[in-house]
Design a protein around this motif. Structure first.
Motif, short mmCIF file in Angstrom:
data_model
loop_
_atom_site.label_atom_id
_atom_site.label_comp_id
_atom_site.label_asym_id
_atom_site.label_seq_id
_atom_site.Cartn_x
_atom_site.Cartn_y
_atom_site.Cartn_z
N GLY A 110 15.47 7.03 2.42
CA GLY A 110 16.05 7.88 1.38
C GLY A 110 15.21 9.11 1.14
O GLY A 110 14.21 9.36 1.82
N GLY A 111 15.65 9.88 0.16
CA GLY A 111 14.93 11.10 -0.18
C GLY A 111 15.70 11.91 -1.20
O GLY A 111 16.69 11.44 -1.77
N VAL A 161 0.87 -1.18 0.00
CA VAL A 161 0.00 0.00 0.00
C VAL A 161 0.90 1.23 0.00
O VAL A 161 1.82 1.32 0.83
N ALA A 162 0.68 2.15 -0.92
CA ALA A 162 1.55 3.31 -1.05
C ALA A 162 0.74 4.60 -0.96
O ALA A 162 -0.44 4.63 -1.34
N GLY A 163 1.37 5.64 -0.47
CA GLY A 163 0.70 6.93 -0.38
C GLY A 163 1.70 8.07 -0.42
O GLY A 163 2.87 7.90 -0.09
N THR A 164 1.24 9.21 -0.84
CA THR A 164 2.07 10.41 -0.87
C THR A 164 1.26 11.61 -0.41
O THR A 164 0.04 11.65 -0.61
N ASP A 165 1.92 12.57 0.22
CA ASP A 165 1.21 13.75 0.72
C ASP A 165 2.23 14.83 1.02
O ASP A 165 3.44 14.63 0.88
N GLY A 166 1.73 15.97 1.44
CA GLY A 166 2.58 17.09 1.83
C GLY A 166 2.08 17.69 3.12
O GLY A 166 1.24 17.10 3.81
N VAL A 167 2.58 18.87 3.45
CA VAL A 167 2.20 19.55 4.68
C VAL A 167 1.30 20.74 4.39
O VAL A 167 0.62 21.25 5.27
N GLY A 168 1.25 21.19 3.12
CA GLY A 168 0.40 22.32 2.76
C GLY A 168 0.95 23.63 3.30
O GLY A 168 2.14 23.77 3.60
N THR A 169 0.05 24.60 3.45
CA THR A 169 0.50 25.94 3.84
C THR A 169 0.85 26.06 5.33
O THR A 169 1.24 27.14 5.78
N TYR A 179 11.00 14.44 0.02
CA TYR A 179 11.48 15.38 -1.00
C TYR A 179 11.48 16.77 -0.39
O TYR A 179 10.43 17.26 0.05
N PHE A 180 12.64 17.39 -0.33
CA PHE A 180 12.83 18.71 0.27
C PHE A 180 13.35 19.63 -0.82
O PHE A 180 14.42 19.39 -1.39
N ALA A 222 7.48 17.03 0.35
CA ALA A 222 6.57 15.96 -0.06
C ALA A 222 7.06 14.68 0.56
O ALA A 222 8.28 14.50 0.77
N GLY A 223 6.15 13.79 0.88
CA GLY A 223 6.53 12.52 1.49
C GLY A 223 5.90 11.36 0.75
O GLY A 223 4.83 11.48 0.14
#
Length: 371
Positions: A142-143, A64-72, A111-112, A160-161
């Motif tokens: 990693g990243g 199961v995979a997912g990606t998201d961010g932190v937003g503003t 990802y930074f 992003a993660g």
């Protein structure tokens, strides 16, 4: 101009500091190694990372995979000069989306991206990512750090993660056994989590508040620090109950609040009825309502309102599951139940009495989800 007089360009003069990137990698290697777990041998710096599912204890896994961010929320961190908490948010937003499918988070990548790399800021962010991975029990394997001059304003950065988890075949959530009479348990949030910050920042700006000044809802804490309280990670408390077969479904309450997130885990013939009188609205949400003159209906479809995760359990299991989650450190309320639904799509109805969430009269929030 002779060849000897021509300007010699460098990557650093163009705005990219390779040495700073290398220093950041060196700074975060110990952080990544601290998240090592069975199946992963963390060693940053290569072109990829391996993960051994058999060593992690799986026999017939589904990934199961997912990606998201932190937003503003990132803008609050940048403006407040507090960078060590948003990494936890990044992990939380990804791994909480894995556990609602019954999956154990196994590994995480980040990802930074920034215009000009500040090693101390980057290291602080990754320290939060490592903390989030530790809380979730997954490995930071990693990243990518991207320095992109001209893409971001001075001091700005984005995150992003990416998380991958596993669940044994046939054990994923939601389960097909949901039925009328099942109980909804609400697990307390740590605050606003990582949704709705465009509205939060607007209210802070319009009120002329300073992130370094005291929070209106907590005078002992600077506003920036209070608003940056990290998203709660529910993985370790929920996994034992999922594996015991006592949880039928889970909804992570993110953007869209209750009315959009809970129906995502329900079959079309059921409605989730949530009673807003069963828990108290935390002070930060009371402040948001008052500062923005926000209606209870808008709150229920924008914020988590103090409930970061909703679990669907059989009525006969509700007390036992609630007790186990409480023992694992969660704050738990019985907030509603499932009932039959005559419509063509699952939905959620949140109701409150006069006085609930500052309302002058009884209210109801509902939104039929379009699939």
């Amino acid at each position: 101009m002779s060849e000897s007089n021509k300007k010699s360009y460098t990557y650093r003069e163009a705005g990219v500091d390779i040495e700073a990137g290398a220093r950041l990698v060196d700074a975060i290697k110990p952080l990544a190694k601290s998240t090592r777990r069975p199946g992963s041998d963390v060693d940053l710096g290569g072109f990829g990372a391996l993960f051994d599912l058999r060593a992690a204890g799986y026999k017939d896994p589904i990934l199961v995979a997912g990606t998201d961010g932190v937003g503003t929320k990132l803008k609050v961190a940048i403006d407040a000069g507090i960078h060590h908490t948003v990494g936890v948010d990044l992990v939380a937003m990804c791994v909480n989306d894995l556990v609602v499918q019954g999956a154990e988070p196994l590994f995480f990548l980040d990802y930074f991206a920034t215009g000009k790399l500040k090693v101390d800021h980057g290291a602080a962010v990754v320290s939060g990512i490592a903390e989030g991975c530790w809380q979730a029990g997954c490995a930071l394997i990693g990243g990518e750090t991207a320095e992109m001059p001209g893409m971001y304003a001075t001091g700005d950065y984005d995150l992003a993660g990416f998380a991958v988890g596993a669940v044994e075949r046939g054990e994923h959530l939601p389960r097909p056994t949901m039925k009328p009479g099942d109980i909804l348990l609400g697990l307390g949030s740590s605050g606003i989590h990582s949704n709705g910050y465009s509205l939060v920042r607007r209210l802070v700006s319009d009120a002329g508040l300073d992130y370094a000044g005291p929070a209106p809802f907590d005078r002992q804490t600077p506003l920036g620090q209070a608003l940056l309280k990290p998203t709660r990670i529910y993985v370790k408390s929920l996994l034992p109950e999922i594996r015991a077969g006592r949880i039928k479904g889970l909804a992570h309450i993110t953007g869209g609040g209750f009315v959009e997130n809970v129906p995502r885990v329900l079959p079309d013939h059921l409605v989730a009825e949530i009673d807003a009188t069963t828990w108290s609205l935390p002070p930060v949400f009371q402040w948001l309502m008052e500062a923005g003159n926000i209606t209870p209906q808008e709150m229920a479809r924008t914020f988590n309102c103090g409930i970061g995760m909703v679990a669907v359990v059989a009525a006969e299991d509700a007390d036992g599951v609630a007790a186990a989650l409480h023992a694992a450190g969660e704050t738990v309320w019985t907030i509603g139940r499932l009932n039959s639904h005559a419509g063509s799509k699952a939905e959620t109805i949140v109701t409150g009495t006069a006085g609930t969430w500052n309302a002058a009269a009884p209210w109801q929030a509902r939104l039929e989800v379009v699939t």
